[in-house]
Design a protein around this motif. Structure first.
Motif, mmCIF file in Angstrom:
data_model
loop_
_atom_site.group_PDB
_atom_site.id
_atom_site.type_symbol
_atom_site.label_atom_id
_atom_site.label_comp_id
_atom_site.label_asym_id
_atom_site.label_seq_id
_atom_site.Cartn_x
_atom_site.Cartn_y
_atom_site.Cartn_z
ATOM 1 N N ARG A 125 27.245 16.786 18.856
ATOM 2 C CA ARG A 125 27.976 17.445 19.925
ATOM 3 C C ARG A 125 27.882 17.832 20.944
ATOM 4 N N TRP A 126 27.901 16.871 21.461
ATOM 5 C CA TRP A 126 27.224 16.530 23.141
ATOM 6 C C TRP A 126 27.818 17.492 24.375
ATOM 7 N N SER A 127 29.139 18.328 23.665
ATOM 8 C CA SER A 127 29.887 19.349 24.392
ATOM 9 C C SER A 127 29.424 20.622 24.099
ATOM 10 N N GLU A 128 28.740 21.107 22.990
ATOM 11 C CA GLU A 128 27.887 22.356 22.431
ATOM 12 C C GLU A 128 26.943 21.822 22.335
ATOM 13 N N ASP A 129 26.299 21.654 21.397
ATOM 14 C CA ASP A 129 24.610 21.355 20.863
ATOM 15 C C ASP A 129 24.263 21.153 22.168
ATOM 16 N N PHE A 130 22.512 22.295 22.447
ATOM 17 C CA PHE A 130 21.629 21.767 23.195
ATOM 18 C C PHE A 130 21.148 20.320 23.327
ATOM 19 N N THR A 131 20.651 20.136 24.761
ATOM 20 C CA THR A 131 20.531 19.332 25.474
ATOM 21 C C THR A 131 19.379 18.633 25.858
ATOM 22 N N VAL A 132 18.460 18.177 26.868
ATOM 23 C CA VAL A 132 17.071 17.796 27.411
ATOM 24 C C VAL A 132 17.671 16.749 28.331
ATOM 25 N N THR A 133 17.949 17.275 29.256
ATOM 26 C CA THR A 133 18.447 15.280 30.039
ATOM 27 C C THR A 133 16.733 14.796 30.736
ATOM 28 N N ILE A 134 16.715 13.746 31.416
ATOM 29 C CA ILE A 134 15.062 13.423 31.982
ATOM 30 C C ILE A 134 16.099 11.917 32.539
ATOM 31 N N SER A 135 15.727 12.381 34.386
ATOM 32 C CA SER A 135 15.911 11.054 35.236
ATOM 33 C C SER A 135 15.387 10.008 34.631
ATOM 34 N N VAL A 169 2.653 29.879 30.111
ATOM 35 C CA VAL A 169 2.610 28.431 30.809
ATOM 36 C C VAL A 169 3.649 28.167 31.482
ATOM 37 N N SER A 170 3.767 27.892 33.121
ATOM 38 C CA SER A 170 4.424 27.073 33.918
ATOM 39 C C SER A 170 4.847 25.551 32.908
ATOM 40 N N PRO A 171 6.048 25.433 32.760
ATOM 41 C CA PRO A 171 6.100 24.151 33.023
ATOM 42 C C PRO A 171 5.605 23.122 33.595
ATOM 43 N N TYR A 172 5.695 23.299 35.243
ATOM 44 C CA TYR A 172 5.201 22.544 36.575
ATOM 45 C C TYR A 172 3.867 22.580 36.192
ATOM 46 N N ALA A 173 3.260 23.060 35.094
ATOM 47 C CA ALA A 173 1.970 22.846 35.503
ATOM 48 C C ALA A 173 1.237 21.869 34.786
ATOM 49 N N ILE A 230 18.131 22.044 28.960
ATOM 50 C CA ILE A 230 17.563 22.549 30.349
ATOM 51 C C ILE A 230 17.065 20.639 30.854
ATOM 52 N N GLU A 231 16.964 20.815 32.219
ATOM 53 C CA GLU A 231 16.428 19.867 32.962
ATOM 54 C C GLU A 231 15.057 19.313 32.760
ATOM 55 N N ALA A 232 14.704 18.532 31.928
ATOM 56 C CA ALA A 232 12.649 18.695 31.972
ATOM 57 C C ALA A 232 12.367 16.606 33.498
ATOM 58 N N VAL A 233 11.921 18.345 34.270
ATOM 59 C CA VAL A 233 11.661 16.906 35.908
ATOM 60 C C VAL A 233 10.123 16.628 35.306
ATOM 61 N N ASN A 271 11.984 9.561 36.324
ATOM 62 C CA ASN A 271 10.791 10.091 35.899
ATOM 63 C C ASN A 271 10.299 9.495 34.234
ATOM 64 N N GLU A 272 10.632 8.451 33.899
ATOM 65 C CA GLU A 272 10.844 8.263 32.629
ATOM 66 C C GLU A 272 8.955 7.489 32.780
ATOM 67 N N ARG A 273 8.320 6.938 33.693
ATOM 68 C CA ARG A 273 6.792 6.768 33.246
ATOM 69 C C ARG A 273 5.728 7.314 33.908
ATOM 70 N N SER A 274 6.319 8.624 34.797
ATOM 71 C CA SER A 274 5.474 9.671 35.188
ATOM 72 C C SER A 274 5.368 10.529 32.881
ATOM 73 N N PHE A 275 6.209 10.714 32.313
ATOM 74 C CA PHE A 275 6.404 11.171 30.705
ATOM 75 C C PHE A 275 5.579 10.472 30.305
ATOM 76 N N ALA A 276 5.861 9.050 29.619
ATOM 77 C CA ALA A 276 5.394 8.206 29.247
ATOM 78 C C ALA A 276 3.971 8.326 29.024
ATOM 79 N N GLU A 277 3.379 8.332 30.736
ATOM 80 C CA GLU A 277 1.871 8.267 31.098
ATOM 81 C C GLU A 277 1.259 9.978 30.391
ATOM 82 N N HIS A 278 2.096 10.260 29.922
ATOM 83 C CA HIS A 278 1.582 12.248 29.760
ATOM 84 C C HIS A 278 1.375 12.374 28.018
#
Length: 271
Positions: free
Chosen positions: A212-222, A137-141, A258-261, A225-232
């Motif tokens: 370790r931010w320079s080595e470990d996996f991170t997800v960023t959210i603008s 499933v696409s993340p944009y669905a 990964i950038e989560a949009v 977009n915070e309100r949109s994520f919370a509404e879902h």
């Protein structure tokens, strides 16, 4: 969005289609497919050409990408693309499809969900592809695109290890294994793990899966977009300590990232 570039094994394809065919559309899926036309060509696992000249892109799924000409036909990458394309062709070749269109892309292709007639009703093509393990499933669905029926089909395929889910190369990567995540650099992948912390800096929210931010996996959210994520149902600041599943293209910014949009990119796995 890039597709998958490595091989998938086609496992229990017929059984998966039978399972998908018995599933009803989700309760939140209120669509009226229209603009029906015969299919004259399948270009890849998510692209088809209609007799009226329109090229249709199935916008709610991700599939293996067609390899460049430099890649040998015997390479796993080529095999993955062929398997995906063959799965779509088997569903639509010789049939008339109806569309629930959502717009066009910059190449002029129609972005839509496609439907074929089954037992007198319109049946979504993407459900069969996802249930057969031929697509994610696409993340944009989202619910406007009737994603919940697709997500249900994907979960069944995952539990049953159908198709790509039966191949370790396509199962979810563990967030605490940076090397494993970086092996998918530049490609679509699913990463799972427990969130260690959530931090905010400037206009960005950082969802950290390690210390370790320079080595470990991170997800960023603008922040915008915070309100949109919370509404879902995905409140970024409440993710700390939760096990989550993230889907998107793997990039490298120090460590894997990964950038989560879109809210559909993050699923709280321990609910």
């Amino acid at each position: 969005m890039t597709g998958f570039a490595r091989a998938i094994r086609v496992v229990s394809y017929g059984a998966a289609l039978a399972l998908a065919g018995s599933a009803a559309l989700a309760a939140d899926c209120r669509v009226e497919p229209a603009a029906a036309a015969p299919v004259v060509q399948v270009s890849d696992g998510r692209t088809l050409v209609l007799a009226d000249g329109r090229t249709v892109r199935l916008a709610t799924i991700e599939v293996p990408a067609m390899p460049p000409p430099s890649v040998s036909a015997t390479e796993p990458q080529a095999g993955a693309a062929r398997a995906s394309s063959a799965a779509l062709a088997g569903l639509v070749t010789g049939n008339t499809v109806a569309l629930a269109a959502a717009g066009t892309d910059r190449h002029g292709r129609v972005l839509a969900r496609a439907y074929v007639t089954r037992n007198g009703t319109w049946h979504p093509v993407e459900i069969d592809l996802v249930a057969a393990g031929q697509a994610f499933v696409s993340p944009y669905a989202d619910n406007q695109n009737c994603a919940s029926d697709l997500i249900a089909a994907e979960r069944r395929a995952r539990v049953g290890k159908v198709g790509l889910w039966g191949d370790p190369d396509y199962s979810a990567r563990e967030a605490d294994n940076s090397a494993e995540v970086l092996a998918a650099l530049g490609r679509f992948a699913i990463v799972e793990g427990r969130v260690v912390s959530v931090r905010e800096s400037g206009g960005t929210i950082y969802v950290n899966f390690g210390r370790r931010w320079s080595e470990d996996f991170t997800v960023t959210i603008s922040k915008r977009n915070e309100r949109s994520f919370a509404e879902h149902g995905v409140v970024p600041k409440a993710l700390a300590g939760r096990r989550v599943s993230v889907r998107g293209v793997i990039e490298e910014r120090g460590g894997p990232w990964i950038e989560a949009v879109a809210p559909g990119q993050i699923e709280i796995a321990d609910r």
